[in-house]
Design a protein around this motif. Structure first.
Motif, mmCIF file in Angstrom:
data_model
loop_
_atom_site.group_PDB
_atom_site.id
_atom_site.type_symbol
_atom_site.label_atom_id
_atom_site.label_comp_id
_atom_site.label_asym_id
_atom_site.label_seq_id
_atom_site.Cartn_x
_atom_site.Cartn_y
_atom_site.Cartn_z
ATOM 1 N N PRO A 1 0.815 -1.162 0.112
ATOM 2 C CA PRO A 1 0.199 0.108 0.061
ATOM 3 C C PRO A 1 0.999 1.286 0.096
ATOM 4 N N ASP A 2 1.970 1.208 0.543
ATOM 5 C CA ASP A 2 2.967 2.320 0.516
ATOM 6 C C ASP A 2 3.201 2.691 -0.763
ATOM 7 N N ALA A 3 3.563 1.787 -1.605
ATOM 8 C CA ALA A 3 4.223 2.060 -2.947
ATOM 9 C C ALA A 3 2.764 2.541 -4.044
ATOM 10 N N VAL B 1 3.666 -1.789 10.865
ATOM 11 C CA VAL B 1 2.563 -1.315 11.416
ATOM 12 C C VAL B 1 1.416 -2.095 10.934
ATOM 13 N N GLU B 2 0.381 -2.298 11.690
ATOM 14 C CA GLU B 2 -0.991 -3.080 11.204
ATOM 15 C C GLU B 2 -1.603 -2.199 10.306
ATOM 16 N N LEU B 3 -1.631 -2.380 9.145
ATOM 17 C CA LEU B 3 -2.853 -1.793 8.147
ATOM 18 C C LEU B 3 -3.817 -2.692 7.680
ATOM 19 N N ASP B 4 -5.080 -2.114 7.614
ATOM 20 C CA ASP B 4 -6.364 -3.121 7.239
ATOM 21 C C ASP B 4 -5.945 -3.738 6.059
ATOM 22 N N GLY B 5 -6.129 -5.178 6.421
ATOM 23 C CA GLY B 5 -5.970 -6.005 5.044
ATOM 24 C C GLY B 5 -4.532 -6.641 4.908
ATOM 25 N N TYR B 6 -3.751 -5.932 5.751
ATOM 26 C CA TYR B 6 -2.159 -6.645 5.853
ATOM 27 C C TYR B 6 -1.839 -6.982 7.085
ATOM 28 N N GLU B 7 -2.680 -7.297 7.907
ATOM 29 C CA GLU B 7 -2.140 -7.651 9.279
ATOM 30 C C GLU B 7 -1.309 -8.630 9.343
ATOM 31 N N GLU B 8 -1.344 -9.794 8.353
ATOM 32 C CA GLU B 8 -0.667 -10.985 8.623
ATOM 33 C C GLU B 8 0.802 -10.488 7.826
#
Length: 416
Positions: free
Chosen positions: A163-165, A283-290
């Protein structure tokens, strides 16, 4: 190389501090089966060497030679410091995981060598200016005037699972819009994530602009750039009331050297800024917690390296993988090697070759961080680490785990 004055004083590029003696730069590109793309990296390396006045070599993450490991090994005998500069547009897995993992291994292999790791190209005023120039060239070809005609721009990037990119693409589009007379500048992606280019172009058509400029945010002129051009041509045919065309990729424009020079200076002075506040590995981002956590990031990097060992050659799937089912890493660092790791590695390879069911790539690894508990053998993507493995255990690891997917429980050191 830079000249000298008064027989002793070395000239230094403007804005650069510190001595350039005994220093080299490694410009890391992704690597491609298309030699034209690899030559672009080498061309920029030559230009950067002329700009900085220090030796600059090119290295590649995959699909081209030399690898990062081999490039560093080639430079190591001649210098004491190497600064790794990334020829990557955004900070996704390659920048955050794959290259740092290669650098970490190189530091272990060359303990007397200082290796600085830089950041990606990212957001930079020179890149915004370059994109503006690419847009102006398309406008000229279409015969439209930005000052009097309604011109929409679609900035199309590759697309990432990070998501950063993807967020940086939106930021770059906004910066291109600021202070310029475009009616709109919208981000789009050619794959992986949304909005896709076709959908974005259809949205733009609803605004009924006089012209639509599609800018490929790519370094080279490869398969994906061709897809972007095809998309622009199809849009132009489908919407006769909008003149549309695609621009050129970034190529080897000298403004990229401005960005690379800044990234080099930040790296060699240990002032690299990464976007840790929105990094899915931190950090925990929605959809990328794993994805959160250093161990998971390392696992992702190792499995990605294994997957890229044997890439598909299908022309319309330039990033498709045809990789082995499992990757086995055997630590051959000092303590594991002393305990017999090379023999374990060879026995694993021999047993795997003799097996009709085994689909695994078996490679040596630098330190896995379990010194004194080895030899260590790590099996991915399962995330199973075996400890205290000896030559006689290799057959069981192959026949049970690699052939039949059954963990050899009494050898397990840890699981991720």
């Amino acid at each position: 190389m830079s000249g000298r004055t008064d027989d002793s004083a070395e000239t230094t590029p403007a804005g650069v501090s510190g001595s350039l003696d005994d220093e080299a730069v490694l410009l890391v590109g992704h690597g491609s089966r298309r030699e034209k793309s690899n030559e672009q990296v080498r061309t920029l390396a030559v230009g950067l060497e002329e700009r900085l006045g220090v030796p600059v070599d090119a290295g590649f993450l995959e699909l081209a030679e030399p690898s990062i490991t081999d490039a560093i090994a080639g430079l190591a005998p001649a210098v004491s410091t190497i600064t790794v500069v990334h020829l990557s547009l955004f900070a996704a897995s390659h920048v955050k995981n794959d290259v740092p993992l290669a650098v970490k291994r190189a530091r272990t292999t060359h303990p007397d060598l200082t290796i600085h790791n830089g950041s990606h190209l990212g957001i930079h005023p020179a890149i915004v200016d370059l994109l503006d120039e690419r847009a102006a060239a398309v406008e000229a070809d279409l015969g439209v005037d930005r000052g009097s005609d309604d011109v929409a721009v679609v900035l199309c990037a590759r697309g990432s699972s990070d998501p950063d990119a993807n967020a940086d693409v939106a930021k770059l589009a906004r910066l291109l819009a600021e202070g310029r007379a475009f009616s709109t500048v919208q981000p789009a992606f050619i794959g992986v994530t949304d909005p896709r280019l076709d959908d974005r172009l259809h949205d733009v058509a609803k605004r009924r602009p006089d012209a639509c400029v599609v800018l490929p945010y790519m370094l080279g002129d490869g398969v994906l750039t061709g897809r972007i051009r095809d998309g622009a041509e199809a849009f132009d045919a489908d919407y006769p009331y909008v003149d549309a065309a695609a621009g050129d990729p970034l190529g080897t424009d000298s403004r990229l050297l401005d960005v690379l020079g800044d990234r080099w200076q930040a790296a060699r002075t240990d002032s690299v800024d990464m976007s840790c506040d929105t990094c899915k590995y931190k950090v925990e981002l929605d959809g990328y917690e794993e994805d959160v956590g250093g161990a998971r990031a390392t696992l992702r990097a190792l499995t990605h390296q294994a997957a890229h060992a044997d890439r598909s050659t299908v022309d319309d799937e330039p990033h498709a993988h045809d990789a082995p089912e499992k990757h086995v890493a055997v630590c051959t660092n000092q303590t594991c090697a002393a305990d017999g790791a090379p023999a374990v590695l060879e026995r694993l390879r021999q047993t795997a070759r003799d097996s009709e069911a085994c689909d695994a790539r078996i490679t040596r690894s630098s330190c896995l961080g379990r010194c004194g508990e080895g030899p260590m053998v790590a099996v991915y993507p399962d995330g199973v680490w075996y400890g205290g493995v000896d030559e006689n255990d290799a057959g069981r690891i192959v026949s049970d785990h690699l052939d039949r997917d059954r963990i050899v429980s009494e050898l397990v050191d840890q699981t991720l």
